[in-house]
Design an enzyme around this catalytic site. Structure first.
Site, PDB file in Angstrom:
ATOM      1  N   LYS A 185       3.176  11.359   6.747  1.00 15.25           N
ATOM      2  CA  LYS A 185       2.383  11.175   7.963  1.00 15.25           C
ATOM      3  C   LYS A 185       2.974  11.900   9.170  1.00 15.25           C
ATOM      4  O   LYS A 185       2.743  13.083   9.358  1.00 15.25           O
ATOM      5  CB  LYS A 185       2.146   9.694   8.226  1.00 15.25           C
TER       6      LYS A 185
ATOM      7  N   PHE B  39       0.866  -1.177   0.000  1.00 21.00           N
ATOM      8  CA  PHE B  39       0.000   0.000   0.000  1.00 21.00           C
ATOM      9  C   PHE B  39       0.901   1.224   0.000  1.00 21.00           C
ATOM     10  O   PHE B  39       1.569   1.530   0.982  1.00 21.00           O
ATOM     11  CB  PHE B  39      -0.939   0.045   1.198  1.00 21.00           C
TER      12      PHE B  39
ATOM     13  N   ASP C 212       9.691   2.906   1.525  1.00 25.32           N
ATOM     14  CA  ASP C 212       8.507   3.685   1.864  1.00 25.32           C
ATOM     15  C   ASP C 212       8.307   3.571   3.374  1.00 25.32           C
ATOM     16  O   ASP C 212       7.746   2.605   3.875  1.00 25.32           O
ATOM     17  CB  ASP C 212       7.285   3.155   1.108  1.00 25.32           C
TER      18      ASP C 212
END
Length: 401
Positions: free
Chosen positions: A255, A141, A226
Site C-alpha cells: 500500500k 484480512f 502483515d
C-alpha cells in the site's frame, strides 16, 4: 443522464461486480481532497485503505516518479538496474532487517511470506515435507487470492471458491492460550495483522503481540507481521508493532510503500530466512521494477524524517478524543484504533455503515463501511487539523440526523 450517472452505468455494464463503490466518480485529487467529474470536492477520509498515507499527488513522490519515467521503468529481474540495490538496502535498514524480496501487491507479498515460511520450515527447521502449518487469526484480512481466502473467516471472501489450500490453523485474534494450544512441531509461522484493518480497526489487547513474540521464539516459529495497512506511519510509528516494542521475524509491506502512485510490496526479513531461496524458486516480472523502486525510495526518505509519524500521532490523538465524545450519545457504540486510524461502530438504529457512508458522501466526506455497522476513518497523514475537524463535524451532523 449526468456525467456521473453515465460513468457509473458504463462501469456497471462492463466491469465485474467485485466492488460496491459509493456513487462518486473522481476525476482529480490533491492532498486530502478529491474532485469528481462534476467539479464537486470531497474530503478523502479513507486514503485508499492507507495506500495514500502521503496524500494525493504528493509533489515529492510525483517528481520522483516523473524523473524515473524519463530514464527506465522496467527491466524485469533478468537484469540488474541502478535503483534496485539502493531500494533493498534502504528498506531493509528502515525495517531493521537484512534482506528484501520485492513484489507488487499486498496479496502477492502475503503469498510470498507464506511460501517463505514453508521453505524455511523445510530447509531450516526440519519439518517433514508437506507438513508445514501456519497459524492465523480469525477475522483476518490478508488479501483475496485462492490461498489467502483459504484461511479467511469471511464468508463473502470464501464462498464458492473451494477447494481450499490446506496448511493453516485459525485461532481467535488476541487469544494467546488458543495460539499456544494450536502450535505443534510442524508449525512454521504465525501470520498476524498487528491491527486488523478490514475487521474494523481492531487493536489487540495489551501484551498480546509481545506474548506472540515470546511464544514464537520459544517454539522456533517465525512471527510474520502483515503491516500492509498498519505500517509506514499510519499508527504514529513506522510500524504498528513498535507500539508494543515488538520486532517480528518478517514484515509484509505494501500500500503506502508505493505512495499511491504504483503498486509496490515487499517481504523484509533476515538473511537466515530469505536466504533460503535459490534462483527460479520465486519471482515477479514487475516486482522491484525501476519506477517502483524510485517511488518507494522517496517514501522511505520521507518516513525517515519522522514528520508523518508525528502528524499521525498528534492528529490521531485529536481524532480519537473527538470520536470518543460521540460514544454514549446513542449513535456510536464503540470507537477503536490507533494513530490516524479509527473504526467507528454505529448503532443500528441510526443506520448501517453503508447508509452513514452515503450520507457523509452527500456532505462531501468519503469514508468506507465494513462488516455492516462499522465505518473506517483513515485520512491521508497530510490532512490539516482544520479539514479533519470539518470532516468530523459532518459526521456529527449525520449522526444527529
Amino acid at each position: 443522464m449526468s456525467t456521473t450517472e453515465n460513468a457509473i452505468a458504463s462501469a456497471e455494464a462492463h466491469s465485474a461486480h467485485t466492488y460496491h463503490p459509493l456513487p462518486v466518480v473522481v476525476a482529480t485529487a490533491e492532498g486530502a481532497w478529491m474532485t469528481d467529474v462534476e467539479g464537486r470536492r470531497y474530503l478523502d477520509m479513507l486514503a485508499g485503505y492507507s495506500a495514500l498515507n502521503f496524500g494525493h499527488a504528493n509533489r515529492r513522490l510525483i517528481d520522483a516518479a516523473k524523473a524515473q519515467l524519463e530514464r527506465v521503468t522496467l527491466t524485469s529481474r533478468a537484469f540488474h538496474h541502478d535503483r534496485f540495490a539502493e531500494f533493498c538496502t534502504q528498506l531493509a535498514d528502515l525495517c531493521g532487517m537484512e534482506m528484501v524480496l520485492p513484489m507488487n501487491t499486498g496479496a502477492e507479498a502475503v503469498e510470498t511470506a507464506v511460501k517463505t515460511a514453508r521453505k524455511w520450515g523445510y530447509r531450516v527447521k526440519g519439518v517433514p515435507d508437506g507438513m508445514a502449518k501456519i497459524i492465523v487469526a480469525s477475522d483476518n484480512f490478508h488479501g483475496r487470492t485462492t490461498t489467502i481466502i483459504s484461511f479467511s473467516t469471511d464468508h463473502e471472501a470464501r464462498a464458492d471458491f473451494g477447494p481450499y489450500t490446506p496448511g493453516f490453523e485459525i485461532v481467535p485474534y488476541g487469544d494467546l492460550t488458543a495460539m499456544r494450544a494450536a502450535m505443534t512441531e510442524n508449525t512454521v509461522a504465525v501470520l498476524l495483522e498487528p491491527i486488523q484493518g478490514e475487521a474494523g480497526v481492531l487493536v489487540p489487547p495489551p501484551g498480546y503481540l509481545p506474548g506472540v513474540r515470546e511464544l514464537t521464539r520459544e517454539r522456533n516459529v517465525l512471527f510474520i507481521a502483515d503491516e500492509i495497512q498498519s505500517g509506514l506511519g499510519r499508527t504514529g510509528k513506522t510500524f504498528a508493532c513498535e507500539h508494543e516494542g515488538v520486532v517480528p521475524d518478517m514484515y509484509v509491506l505494501g500500500k503506502a510503500l508505493g505512495g499511491g502512485i504504483v503498486p509496490v510490496s515487499a517481504v523484509v526479513s533476515s538473511a537466515a530466512v530469505l536466504g533460503v531461496y535459490r534462483p527460479g524458486e520465486h519471482g515477479s516480472t514487475f516486482g522491484g521494477n525501476p519506477l517502483a523502486c524510485a517511488v518507494a525510495l522517496e517514501v522511505i526518505a520521507m518516513l525517515r524524517t519522522g514528520e508523518f509519524q508525528q502528524r499521525a500521532t498528534e492528529l490521531g490523538d485529536h481524532l480519537h478524543q473527538e470520536l470518543g465524545l460521540l460514544v454514549g450519545g446513542g449513535a456510536v457504540q464503540t470507537v477503536r484504533g490507533r494513530g490516524l486510524w479509527a473504526g467507528v461502530d454505529i448503532d443500528p438504529g441510526h443506520g448501517t455503515g453503508r447508509e452513514i457512508s452515503e450520507k457523509l458522501m452527500d456532505r462531501r466526506v468519503l469514508v468506507k463501511d465494513t462488516h455492516g455497522s462499522t465505518i473506517r476513518i483513515a485520512p491521508p497523514l497530510v490532512i490539516s487539523k482544520e479539514d479533519l475537524d470539518w470532516g468530523l463535524e459532518q459526521l456529527r451532523e449525520v449522526l444527529r440526523g
